[in-house]
Enzyme design. Structure first.
Site, short mmCIF file in Angstrom:
data_model
loop_
_atom_site.label_atom_id
_atom_site.label_comp_id
_atom_site.label_asym_id
_atom_site.label_seq_id
_atom_site.Cartn_x
_atom_site.Cartn_y
_atom_site.Cartn_z
N GLY A 269 1.14 -0.45 -4.64
CA GLY A 269 0.32 -0.83 -5.03
C GLY A 269 -0.89 -0.51 -6.31
N TYR B 41 14.45 -3.05 -2.12
CA TYR B 41 13.41 -2.97 -3.74
C TYR B 41 12.23 -2.42 -2.84
CZ TYR B 41 9.80 -5.92 -6.78
OH TYR B 41 8.73 -6.55 -7.61
N ASN C 178 -0.93 2.07 5.97
CA ASN C 178 0.36 1.00 5.04
C ASN C 178 0.52 -0.14 5.96
OD1 ASN C 178 3.38 1.67 3.70
ND2 ASN C 178 2.14 0.05 3.24
N GLY C 179 0.46 -0.78 5.90
CA GLY C 179 1.29 -2.15 7.00
C GLY C 179 0.14 -3.62 7.12
N CYS D 180 1.22 -1.02 -0.13
CA CYS D 180 -0.33 0.28 0.24
C CYS D 180 0.97 1.87 -0.07
CB CYS D 180 -0.80 -0.02 0.89
SG CYS D 180 -2.13 -1.19 1.49
#
Ligand code: SF4
Length: 492
Positions: A50, A269, A129-130, A24
């Protein structure tokens, strides 16, 4: 020819590419006219975090809260003037997602964030996000107490916990709720007048604060500030809640203080190379990973090639340190993978060749070092090795810019089950034989820590980052997974 059943009409990637996926991106802005337009641009810059769906909630004094949630890319949805006119106001937040929790692979529109809740003291929207590692336990408890869930997302627990809080102000309700939550969360939230940002006590996922004219911005990464011309002010600190209203930023520390454990894989990444993480350029860090890798795992070769795109900075660093010439031996087609809405079996079987092509003139007769960011299942690595040898390479050596990924992530990254991870079942030599390459080496965990700026490497007694997918040492116990039978690494 047999046709496969139709892919999801907005399948983010009909050709899974054997990578871990960040789940996300979040963005919010306040204090500017037509805030939703800035949110759309910010989400566009965060699209790498995302691609499955996105949403925006905005607030305007005349019309109240308005929201739009759509499947697919930001550019395909939130560029329509007709849609953006439905999101007026000076305060807005947004979210892009690829599901980690909830209905993975079959997202429904009700799972698309931001989530909105109407409380007795006013409404609030949140974008997360998470991954909440005790979400199943919380969900069961909330349902037993009468909560009715709209989605299958772990993030919805936060809204229900906020609704049950007895606090009078929304930020206080949010603090109450988040104290019950375990795992990783970088949250951007809004009320009618406030923009709120929170990071979990370990600060696993990133969140930054910026300024745009008289307004303020919260974003997963600094690249999303750049796209709207916002100035980077600082990271939201691990365990910090910022509440922004009327041009003022209040900082709160609602959680027990803990030693931060930022996701080290963001450096390798997930984050964009033009972002700044913890004050350091991601590009520079990746290039330094290549330098460390060349020192740890030298090889006699004629050419260093990145596996595009995320292997590129590490390959540049590797070439610089080793003195081996750098070249673009593999060219990525940026437009494939999103093109075929209903791929036939024949097209699916082309796999990696749809995305990557070999620069034969450069490769032929050479001993090639391929630098990639990670090996997950190894399926892509095998296909790339085949392509390079088909093009006439004399030798193929893989150098990997992360340690072997042997454990799944439970903090907001989509990882296969442990048994599907090549490194979970094979040693480095076994992986080399499995991939049928002349040599295969991964950067060590200490080397990775040195590359991200920890001169002494990893402190085994108190690791400075989350590195659970490499080490198996989870900084927050993944309690839902353990309840389902996931076996933690045995103590050594
Ligand atoms: S487990 Fe790996 S990917 Fe997940 S947060 Fe930790 S370092 Fe990042």
């Amino acid at each position: 020819m047999r046709r496969l059943p139709p892919a999801h009409p907005f399948d983010a990637d009909a050709f899974p590419d054997d990578k871990l996926r960040e789940e996300c991106g979040v963005f919010g802005v306040t204090g500017v006219a037509d805030a939703a337009n800035f949110v759309a641009l910010g989400l566009h810059a965060l699209q790498h975090r995302g691609q499955e769906a996105g949403g925006i909630v905005a607030h305007d004094a005349a019309t109240g809260f308005n929201s739009a949630r759509r499947f697919g890319y930001v550019r395909d949805n939130f560029t329509s003037a007709a849609l953006m006119e439905t999101l007026p106001g000076p305060l807005a937040i947004g979210h892009v997602r690829y599901s980690t929790a909830g209905s993975k692979g079959k997202t429904q529109i009700r799972d698309v964030q931001p989530f909105f809740g109407e409380f007795s003291l006013g409404g609030a929207a949140i974008a997360h996000n998470g991954n909440i590692t005790n979400a199943e336990e919380l969900r069961r408890e909330l349902i037993d107490r009468g909560s009715i869930f709209q989605s299958s997302s772990d993030s919805e627990c936060i809204i229900h916990l906020m609704a049950r809080s007895l606090q009078r102000k929304v930020p206080d309700r949010m603090m109450d709720a988040l104290r019950r939550v375990e795992g990783a969360f970088s949250i951007v939230a809004m009320t009618r007048t406030k923009l709120i940002g929170v990071r979990d006590p370990l600060g696993v996922r990133p969140l930054v604060l910026g300024r745009l004219g008289d307004g303020h911005v919260l974003a997963s990464e600094t690249c999303a500030l750049d796209i709207i011309g916002a100035e980077f002010l600082r990271d939201v600190a691990p365990g910090e809640m910022v509440v922004i209203e009327g041009g003022r930023v209040e900082s709160h520390r609602p959680f027990r203080e803990e030693r931060p454990r930022f996701c080290i894989f963001e450096n390798v990444y997930f984050s964009r190379p033009d972002s700044i993480l913890g004050g350091r350029s991601v590009y520079e860090t990746r290039s330094q990973i290549g330098v460390e890798l060349a020192r740890e795992a030298p090889v006699e070769a004629d050419l260093v090639c990145p596996v595009p795109d995320s292997g590129t900075p590490a390959a540049i660093g590797f070439a610089r340190e080793s003195g081996i010439p750098y070249g673009m031996g593999i060219i990525r087609n940026q437009y494939v993978g999103r093109t075929f809405i209903e791929p036939t079996e024949q097209i699916r079987n082309m796999g990696v060749r749809l995305k990557l092509n070999v620069n034969r003139a450069l490769i032929r007769g050479k001993r090639v070092v391929l630098v990639d960011d990670s090996v997950v299942r190894g399926t892509t690595s095998i296909k790339i090795r085949e392509m390079i040898l088909d093009a006439g390479a004399a030798e193929v050596h893989f150098r990997i810019a992360s340690p072997p990924t042997a454990w799944p992530c439970f903090y907001g990254v989509d990882t296969p089950h442990r048994e599907k991870l090549l490194a979970a079942t094979m040693s480095e030599d076994e992986m080399r034989d499995h991939l049928q390459v002349d040599s295969l080496r991964f950067i060590s965990l200490d080397g990775l820590y040195r590359a991200v700026g920890e001169a002494q490497g990893r402190d085994p007694a108190a690791p400075q980052y989350c590195d659970a997918c490499f080490s198996g040492e989870y900084p927050v116990a993944p309690s839902d997974q353990i309840a389902r039978g996931f076996a933690l690494k045995a103590a050594e």
